[in-house]
Structures are given as C-alpha cells and as structure tokens.
Scaffold this motif. Structure first.
Motif, PDB file in Angstrom:
ATOM      1  N   ARG A   1       0.829  -1.207   0.000  1.00 33.38           N
ATOM      2  CA  ARG A   1       0.000   0.000   0.000  1.00 33.38           C
ATOM      3  C   ARG A   1       0.861   1.253   0.000  1.00 33.38           C
ATOM      4  O   ARG A   1       0.477   2.279  -0.588  1.00 33.38           O
TER       5      ARG A   1
ATOM      6  N   VAL B   1       1.718   1.925  -3.567  1.00 32.61           N
ATOM      7  CA  VAL B   1       0.565   2.467  -4.283  1.00 32.61           C
ATOM      8  C   VAL B   1       0.381   3.944  -3.947  1.00 32.61           C
ATOM      9  O   VAL B   1       0.165   4.783  -4.833  1.00 32.61           O
ATOM     10  N   ASP B   2       0.500   4.280  -2.662  1.00 27.65           N
ATOM     11  CA  ASP B   2       0.362   5.683  -2.258  1.00 27.65           C
ATOM     12  C   ASP B   2       1.456   6.542  -2.886  1.00 27.65           C
ATOM     13  O   ASP B   2       1.205   7.683  -3.286  1.00 27.65           O
TER      14      ASP B   2
ATOM     15  N   GLN C   1       0.591   7.098  -6.605  1.00 25.66           N
ATOM     16  CA  GLN C   1      -0.558   8.001  -6.716  1.00 25.66           C
ATOM     17  C   GLN C   1      -0.175   9.435  -6.373  1.00 25.66           C
ATOM     18  O   GLN C   1      -0.569  10.380  -7.064  1.00 25.66           O
TER      19      GLN C   1
ATOM     20  N   ASP D   1      -3.465  -7.432  -4.805  1.00 22.73           N
ATOM     21  CA  ASP D   1      -4.303  -6.245  -4.929  1.00 22.73           C
ATOM     22  C   ASP D   1      -3.457  -4.992  -5.102  1.00 22.73           C
ATOM     23  O   ASP D   1      -3.819  -4.086  -5.863  1.00 22.73           O
ATOM     24  N   ASP D   2      -2.329  -4.947  -4.389  1.00 18.62           N
ATOM     25  CA  ASP D   2      -1.432  -3.801  -4.560  1.00 18.62           C
ATOM     26  C   ASP D   2      -0.891  -3.752  -5.982  1.00 18.62           C
ATOM     27  O   ASP D   2      -0.804  -2.678  -6.597  1.00 18.62           O
TER      28      ASP D   2
ATOM     29  N   LEU E   1      -2.289  -4.961  -8.673  1.00 14.83           N
ATOM     30  CA  LEU E   1      -3.359  -4.561  -9.575  1.00 14.83           C
ATOM     31  C   LEU E   1      -3.595  -3.056  -9.522  1.00 14.83           C
ATOM     32  O   LEU E   1      -3.834  -2.412 -10.545  1.00 14.83           O
ATOM     33  N   ASP E   2      -3.531  -2.481  -8.330  1.00 17.27           N
ATOM     34  CA  ASP E   2      -3.689  -1.028  -8.216  1.00 17.27           C
ATOM     35  C   ASP E   2      -2.574  -0.296  -8.954  1.00 17.27           C
ATOM     36  O   ASP E   2      -2.809   0.730  -9.604  1.00 17.27           O
ATOM     37  N   LEU E   3      -1.366  -0.828  -8.851  1.00 17.38           N
ATOM     38  CA  LEU E   3      -0.256  -0.222  -9.587  1.00 17.38           C
ATOM     39  C   LEU E   3      -0.458  -0.380 -11.091  1.00 17.38           C
ATOM     40  O   LEU E   3      -0.155   0.522 -11.877  1.00 17.38           O
TER      41      LEU E   3
ATOM     42  N   ARG F   1      -3.160  -0.420 -12.745  1.00 20.28           N
ATOM     43  CA  ARG F   1      -4.165   0.508 -13.274  1.00 20.28           C
ATOM     44  C   ARG F   1      -3.560   1.849 -13.645  1.00 20.28           C
ATOM     45  O   ARG F   1      -4.122   2.595 -14.447  1.00 20.28           O
TER      46      ARG F   1
ATOM     47  N   CYS G   1       2.134  -3.191 -16.674  1.00 16.91           N
ATOM     48  CA  CYS G   1       2.639  -4.256 -15.797  1.00 16.91           C
ATOM     49  C   CYS G   1       3.333  -5.301 -16.655  1.00 16.91           C
ATOM     50  O   CYS G   1       2.753  -5.834 -17.596  1.00 16.91           O
TER      51      CYS G   1
ATOM     52  N   LYS H   1      -6.223  -9.892 -15.267  1.00 16.17           N
ATOM     53  CA  LYS H   1      -6.080  -8.624 -15.973  1.00 16.17           C
ATOM     54  C   LYS H   1      -6.131  -8.766 -17.493  1.00 16.17           C
ATOM     55  O   LYS H   1      -6.594  -7.862 -18.171  1.00 16.17           O
TER      56      LYS H   1
END
Length: 557
Positions: A440, A443-444, A447, A477-478, A480-482, A484, A488, A550
């Motif tokens: 996370r 990801v932060d 972003q 999940d992390d 996948l967020d990256l 987006r 990848c 994905k």
C-alpha cells in the motif's frame, strides 16, 4: 489333432525304404523352394539397396542446391567476418581454422585479418611459438587482442621467446590480457614489453601470490605503471587487476579512466587495508569508473585508515562499485567524488563476516562530495531510517533506487510522497526482499507523484517503473492497483543487474502482459540468491492468476 486309423497304423510300423525315399524327396523339394525364395529375397534387397543409393544421391544433390541458396551462403562477407570475430571473442580460439573448412565463401571470409586478430598464446602448449607465428602472419596489420597464459611450471625462457614474437607487433595491440598463477611470471611478461603500444586500450591481469616466498622477490607488479605509461601507451584507458592480495604500492598507469581491482584474500602478511587502497587511488586522478571487489577469504580483518581526515580526490569519477565486507565501505569517508552519478554498494553479509553500520560512512561521503547521484544500489546493506532520510534529502537528482534485502519502512517511503517529496527526480524503484515494506505504501507513492500542485503545477517526476521481487507484504491487490496506473510486465533487466550477473536470481523471460497506462511497473518472482535465509514468498501461481484476471491469459506452469 486327431489321426485316422490308417495313419495310426502307418506310424506304428517301421517306414519302408520307399517311404523314406519319398520323405527325402519331399524335404529336398522344400529346401529347393526355400533356396529359390532366398535368391528372390536377396535380389529384392539388392534392388532396395540400389534404390537407397539412388535416393541418397538425390538427397545429396538437394543439399548441394540448398547450399547454393542458403542464407549462410548469401550473407555478405563483412557480416561473416563479424560473426567469426564474435566466435573468437566468446572463447572459441580455433574458430578461424574450423570455419575455413566449411565452404569457399566461408574460407574467403575466414582469411580476413580481423578474424585472426585474437591471439591466444598459451605457454603450456609445446607448439605455442609456431601457432603464434601462424596467427600473427594471418592477422597481418589488423589490431590485435593478445592473451598470454603462463603457469609456474613453465620455465622462464619459453615465456620470453613467446613474448619476443608478440612484442614485435606491439604497435598493433588493442588489448592485452595476462593470466598467470604467480607474480613472478606476470613480472617476466611485463618486463618483455619494451616497445610502445600506441593503440592499446585495455589491459587485464589475473595473477596470484599465495605468500611472500611464492613471489620470488616480486611483491607487486610495479613494472605495470612503467611499461604502460602515457608515453608508451597514450590511449590506454582501462585496466583490470585480479590478484590474491591488494597492491601495497601504486602499480597502475596514472592516466587510466577505468579501473577494476579484485582481491581474493586478506592474508596476515598482506591484509586488506584502507591505506593501500587510498595509496592506489591517489595516483589515478583521471578515473571515471572504479570497481573494488574485496576478498571472500580472510586471515586478517580489514584494516581501517588511521587518519580520519585523509581524503583522496577523484574529481572525474562517474561510477563507483564496492563489493566486500561491510567494513570496506568505510573507504567512502576517504573519497571525494563530486561528479559521481552511480553508486553500487554490495556487502559480504552472506558469509557471516562481522558487520558494521555503513550509515555514517555513506552520509559523510555524500556530505563531503555532494555528488549528483542518479542511481543508488544497496545490495545486502541496510540503513537506519535517519540515514535513509538524510541521504534522500541530500540527493535531489536521484533517478533510480535499488534496494536488496533492506528493512526500509513504510514511513521512509512516505518521505518520497507528493509533488514536494524528497528525491523529486526519482522515477524508478527496484525492491527485492524488502520484508518490512507494504504494498500500500508503494501504491500511495505512485498516486501521490501524479498529483499536481494547484499553485505551481507538478514538482516531482512521476514514478515510471517499480520492481518488486519477494517483498512479502506486497499483495496482488497492490500490484493490480499499480497496474491501473502503469504498464505491468514480467521481465528480467537485461543489463546492469547484479543478481542476474552473479547467478543469484532466477527470473522469468519473454512473458509480458500489457495494460493501458502511462508507465511500466515490474513485478517478478525469483528464487533469489543461493543464501539459505532467502525463502520464496511470492509464488508463480499468484502471478498466473494476476495475468489471468487482468489480461484473460492463463499461464500453464
């Protein structure tokens, strides 16, 4: 099977001469028939053999015709010459002789002088003189890449005779490589280099000196600096020196710009010391790239410099690599490199060598040098949070950060967040075995770097690439967020990857999944490092499921 009464009666009686003769006549008839059949079979086999022979002739004709139109025959001669050169460079020293027997086109290409430019002179070979003369004759006026091999078993005279032939062509030398198992033989070879080498670009020496007695009075190759100084070798830029001991005195030509120094041991009579390393570097003010690889074997621990204020200035140094015991990194406090752009620090932590924190050394190095670092790699070297923060604050131009087996925390990564975070030019992260870092936080970070300041616009560069290998708190999940926000990919860095070069990491090639987005994120799994403390935390099954979710592609593993 049942016999009739007449047959049973017949077999109860002794056969008459007529019956016996009839049986023999019947046998002879069958044997004659078998003979005829055998002759027919042999005739058919002869026909098959003749047909096989005719078939082989047709196939040979087909192969000859294919040989006329094959790509190998249609390759330009210049390309064939280049291929043959690469064969020799890869270690196939007999390539010019072998390829010249393939066909006339290859023979013509193999006669090019450049194909014979790699001269391998092995003193153990009783025909070394004849072979070397033959090679030099074929090479004609081409630039020469000379390799001289000599072991302690070889008498001095054959080595001198071999060098006399090579030195006659010293004006053609482009590179020189010396492989010996004693300093004495290396010194003999250097002593024979009595003529200028105006085209020489690089020199590579691999030697050994197990103890003071084995060197026969030769303690260091001081001839190296004398024989290849700026007057005799004006274009010499690179030197690689691999030995069992660190030189006690400066031995390298002062005009070098690239130096690789690799030491195998730290014996009691010649321990690894900061003073010796500093003494070598003080005579090399023009260095642009420096690599120090220190011993894997220790009889004596690293000897630190007594004077803490002693500093050697390397004003043109661009790349610095240190690989050895963590203590070796104390040498950083004695180096001033104001132009340094790439710094690679790798320790021998796996060998259980006594460790010391390198935070103070690295912080002091950055303080006295203020280098414009663009790449920082810490391999099996850890920093405390305060040192991480101090380094980040002092490296505003850092573009790439590589951390291997680091305990970097989420709070430290958060220092990079936002358009006004530390290291505003950072665009690439490579994280391996970072067991404390959560996905996370990554990801932060990505972003936050895409956020635009309302008043001044974007300040920090966006993160373009993130590598994550066996970081146990980075979840799917992390990833996948990256994905987006980025592209990848499962990739292996083809160049400049220490784990790949040292065969410590196993990653997966030729698998790529593209997701619409502005930049790449690398996600990988590996059995990283042979060290037993490493454990595979991210399984290929997870990666397969990620790709399936994905991109709709299922990997068959």
């Amino acid at each position: 099977m049942f016999l009739s009464d007449s047959e049973r009666l017949q077999y109860r009686l002794e056969p008459t001469p007529e019956v016996i003769q009839s049986a023999w006549n019947t046998i002879a008839g069958h044997e004659s028939a078998i003979g005829d059949l055998e002759d027919r079979i042999q005739g058919l086999l002869n026909q098959v053999r003749d047909l096989r022979y005719d078939q082989a002739k047709h196939r040979a004709a087909i192969e000859r015709c294919k040989g006329l139109v094959t790509l190998a025959r249609r390759l330009p001669e210049e390309l064939l010459i280049k291929i043959f050169e690469h064969c020799v460079e890869d270690g196939w020293t007999r390539a010019p002789v072998v390829v010249s027997h393939v066909c006339s086109a290859w023979r013509k290409a193999a006669h090019a002088p450049k194909v014979w430019s790699h001269v391998y002179a092995n003193g153990d070979d009783p025909k070394a003189l004849e072979r070397t003369r033959f090679w030099l004759e074929r090479a004609k006026g081409a630039n020469l890449h000379v390799t001289v091999v000599a072991t302690w078993r070889i008498p001095t005279r054959p080595v001198m005779e071999l060098m006399a032939i090579l030195v006659e062509r010293s004006t053609q030398w482009r590179s020189l490589k010396i492989e010996t198992d004693s300093l004495r033989h290396a010194d003999i070879i250097l002593a024979e280099c009595t003529k200028p080498t105006p085209e020489l670009r690089s020199i590579d020496i691999r030697t050994a000196a197990l103890d003071a007695q084995d060197s026969d009075g030769v303690s260091d190759l001081t001839r190296l600096a004398d024989k290849f100084n700026a007057d005799f070798a004006p274009r010499l830029t690179s030197a690689s020196y691999v030995s069992t001991i660190v030189p006690a005195v400066p031995i390298f030509p002062t005009h070098l710009t690239n130096l690789v120094l690799e030491v195998k041991e730290s014996p009691s009579h010649r321990p690894l010391s900061a003073e010796a390393i500093i003494g070598v570097l003080e005579r090399l003010p023009e260095l642009r790239a420096l690599s120090l690889s220190m011993p894997l074997m220790y009889e004596h621990e690293f000897v630190a410099e007594v004077d803490p204020d002693r500093v050697v200035s390397l004003p043109m140094l661009d790349t610095l690599t240190l690989y050895g015991p963590t203590d070796l990194n104390e040498i950083l406090t004695h180096i001033q490199a104001p132009a340094l752009r790439e710094l690679y620090l790798r320790s021998l932590e796996d060998l259980g060598y006594r460790q010391r924190p390198i935070g103070p050394s690295l912080a002091r190095f950055i303080e006295i040098s203020t280098p414009p670092l663009r790449l920082l790699e810490l391999h099996d070297i850890d920093l405390d949070p305060e040192t991480f923060e101090a380094c980040f604050a002092a490296l505003p131009g850092l573009r790439e950060l590589r951390l291997h087996e680091s305990s970097i925390s989420d709070a430290t990564v958060q220092l990079l967040n936002g358009p006004r975070g530390l290291c505003p030019r950072l665009t690439r992260l490579d994280l391996r075995w970072c067991g404390h870092l959560r996905g996370r936080a990554l990801v932060d970070l990505v972003q936050s770097r895409h956020v635009v300041d309302d008043l001044t616009g974007p300040v920090a560069d966006p993160i373009e690439e993130i590598g994550v290998i066996n970081c146990c708190f980075v979840t799917e999940d992390d990833v996948l967020d990256l994905a987006r926000m980025t592209v990848c990919r499962l990739v292996t860095r083809e160049v400049d990857d220490y784990c790949r070069k040292s065969a410590q990491c196993v990653r997966f090639d030729d698998v790529e999944m593209t997701v619409t987005g502005p930049g790449p994120v690398i996600v990988g799994t590996c059995g990283c490092c042979a060290n037993q403390r490493y454990r595979t935390r991210l399984r290929m099954r997870h990666v397969s499921e990620l790709i399936h979710r994905k991109a709709g592609i299922r990997l068959v593993l």
